[in-house]
Write an enzyme that holds these catalytic residues in place. Structure first.
Site, PDB file in Angstrom:
ATOM      1  N   ASP A   1      52.757 -27.978 -32.744  1.00 33.06           N
ATOM      2  CA  ASP A   1      53.566 -28.142 -33.947  1.00 33.06           C
ATOM      3  C   ASP A   1      52.921 -27.289 -35.045  1.00 33.06           C
ATOM      4  OD1 ASP A   1      51.381 -29.559 -34.955  1.00 33.06           O
ATOM      5  OD2 ASP A   1      52.526 -31.351 -35.493  1.00 33.06           O
ATOM      6  N   HIS A   2      53.415 -27.439 -36.273  1.00 29.68           N
ATOM      7  CA  HIS A   2      52.880 -26.620 -37.380  1.00 29.68           C
ATOM      8  C   HIS A   2      51.384 -26.863 -37.599  1.00 29.68           C
ATOM      9  CE1 HIS A   2      54.292 -30.461 -38.894  1.00 29.68           C
ATOM     10  NE2 HIS A   2      53.402 -30.354 -39.875  1.00 29.68           N
TER      11      HIS A   2
ATOM     12  N   CYS B   1      48.412 -30.380 -31.900  1.00 35.03           N
ATOM     13  CA  CYS B   1      49.011 -30.765 -33.184  1.00 35.03           C
ATOM     14  C   CYS B   1      47.839 -31.025 -34.130  1.00 35.03           C
ATOM     15  CB  CYS B   1      49.976 -31.952 -33.055  1.00 35.03           C
ATOM     16  SG  CYS B   1      49.265 -33.528 -32.572  1.00 35.03           S
TER      17      CYS B   1
ATOM     18  N   THR C   1      46.181 -33.738 -34.992  1.00 35.06           N
ATOM     19  CA  THR C   1      45.150 -34.575 -34.366  1.00 35.06           C
ATOM     20  C   THR C   1      45.116 -34.429 -32.847  1.00 35.06           C
ATOM     21  OG1 THR C   1      46.765 -36.343 -34.160  1.00 35.06           O
ATOM     22  CG2 THR C   1      45.368 -36.371 -36.149  1.00 35.06           C
TER      23      THR C   1
ATOM     24  N   HIS D   1      38.300 -36.489 -13.022  1.00 32.44           N
ATOM     25  CA  HIS D   1      38.682 -37.877 -12.748  1.00 32.44           C
ATOM     26  C   HIS D   1      40.172 -38.155 -12.893  1.00 32.44           C
ATOM     27  CE1 HIS D   1      34.386 -39.683 -13.476  1.00 32.44           C
ATOM     28  NE2 HIS D   1      34.376 -38.622 -12.676  1.00 32.44           N
TER      29      HIS D   1
ATOM     30  N   ARG E   1      38.522 -41.519  -4.699  1.00 29.26           N
ATOM     31  CA  ARG E   1      38.839 -42.758  -5.430  1.00 29.26           C
ATOM     32  C   ARG E   1      39.640 -42.464  -6.693  1.00 29.26           C
ATOM     33  NH1 ARG E   1      33.808 -41.226  -6.960  1.00 29.26           N
ATOM     34  NH2 ARG E   1      33.117 -41.561  -9.119  1.00 29.26           N
ATOM     35  N   HIS E   2      39.473 -41.256  -7.238  1.00 31.52           N
ATOM     36  CA  HIS E   2      40.226 -40.913  -8.456  1.00 31.52           C
ATOM     37  C   HIS E   2      41.705 -40.729  -8.155  1.00 31.52           C
ATOM     38  CE1 HIS E   2      36.457 -40.701 -10.491  1.00 31.52           C
ATOM     39  NE2 HIS E   2      35.999 -39.763  -9.660  1.00 31.52           N
TER      40      HIS E   2
HETATM   41  C1  RB5 Z   1      51.766 -33.335 -38.747  1.00 33.52           C
HETATM   42  O1  RB5 Z   1      51.522 -33.469 -40.104  1.00 33.52           O
HETATM   43  C2  RB5 Z   1      50.880 -34.293 -37.968  1.00 33.52           C
HETATM   44  O2  RB5 Z   1      51.337 -35.587 -38.136  1.00 33.52           O
HETATM   45  C3  RB5 Z   1      50.854 -33.903 -36.517  1.00 33.52           C
HETATM   46  O3  RB5 Z   1      50.394 -32.589 -36.383  1.00 33.52           O
HETATM   47  C4  RB5 Z   1      49.972 -34.722 -35.607  1.00 33.52           C
HETATM   48  O4  RB5 Z   1      48.691 -34.836 -36.092  1.00 33.52           O
HETATM   49  C5  RB5 Z   1      50.539 -35.995 -35.156  1.00 33.52           C
HETATM   50  O5  RB5 Z   1      49.966 -36.736 -34.341  1.00 33.52           O
END
Ligand code: RB5
Length: 145
Positions: free
Chosen positions: A13-14, A70, A72, A103, A137-138
């Protein structure tokens, strides 16, 4: 890189757009074909659109592995993991990137561009693509997902 990896899918994403460009360049420099599923600018988009797009591309065998990014790494991996057969792993370091291949047989590496730096991201990509699934096992555990 594993010698047999010739192409990889990438999507963001951005929030992950800049790191997507950096990783694409990094992989291209190693001779790997990078199939870019977008987004194509830092304009605001919705991360589920790109998580779903990646999952669908993996499930029709456009490539064996994908990278999603993204802000996070959380949202886009949650979206991708809604799909049968997808194991998207959010990694922050070489250890998690390596262990999720060994794993979990992860087929998508998820990264948080606002969480880790570019060089750590490159290290995660290398570890992910260079590590084989251990099976045994995995595999039994994966069958229960
Ligand atoms: C976008 O602002 C942000 O929410 C997205 O990139 C991400 O971190 C969502 O999980």
């Amino acid at each position: 890189m594993r010698l047999d990896i010739k192409k990889i899918l990438i999507a963001a994403d951005h929030g992950g757009y800049g790191l997507k460009s950096d990783i694409s360049q990094y992989l291209s420099n190693k001779g790997i074909e990078v199939i870019d599923l977008g987004c194509n600018s830092s304009d605001s988009v919705d991360y589920p659109d790109y998580g779903h797009k990646m999952a669908e591309a993996i499930n029709v065998n456009q490539a064996e592995f994908g990278i999603v990014i993204c802000g996070t790494g959380i949202g886009i991996s949650i979206a991708a993991n809604r799909h049968q057969g997808i194991r998207a792993a959010l990694c922050h370091d070489v250890t998690t990137a390596k262990l999720t291949r060994q794993h979990n047989d992860a087929n998508i590496l998820a990264l948080g561009a606002r969480i880790i730096g570019k060089n750590v991201a490159f290290d995660c990509v290398d570890a992910f693509l260079n590590t084989e699934f251990e099976g045994g096992r995995h595999q039994t555990r994966i069958n229960k997902i």
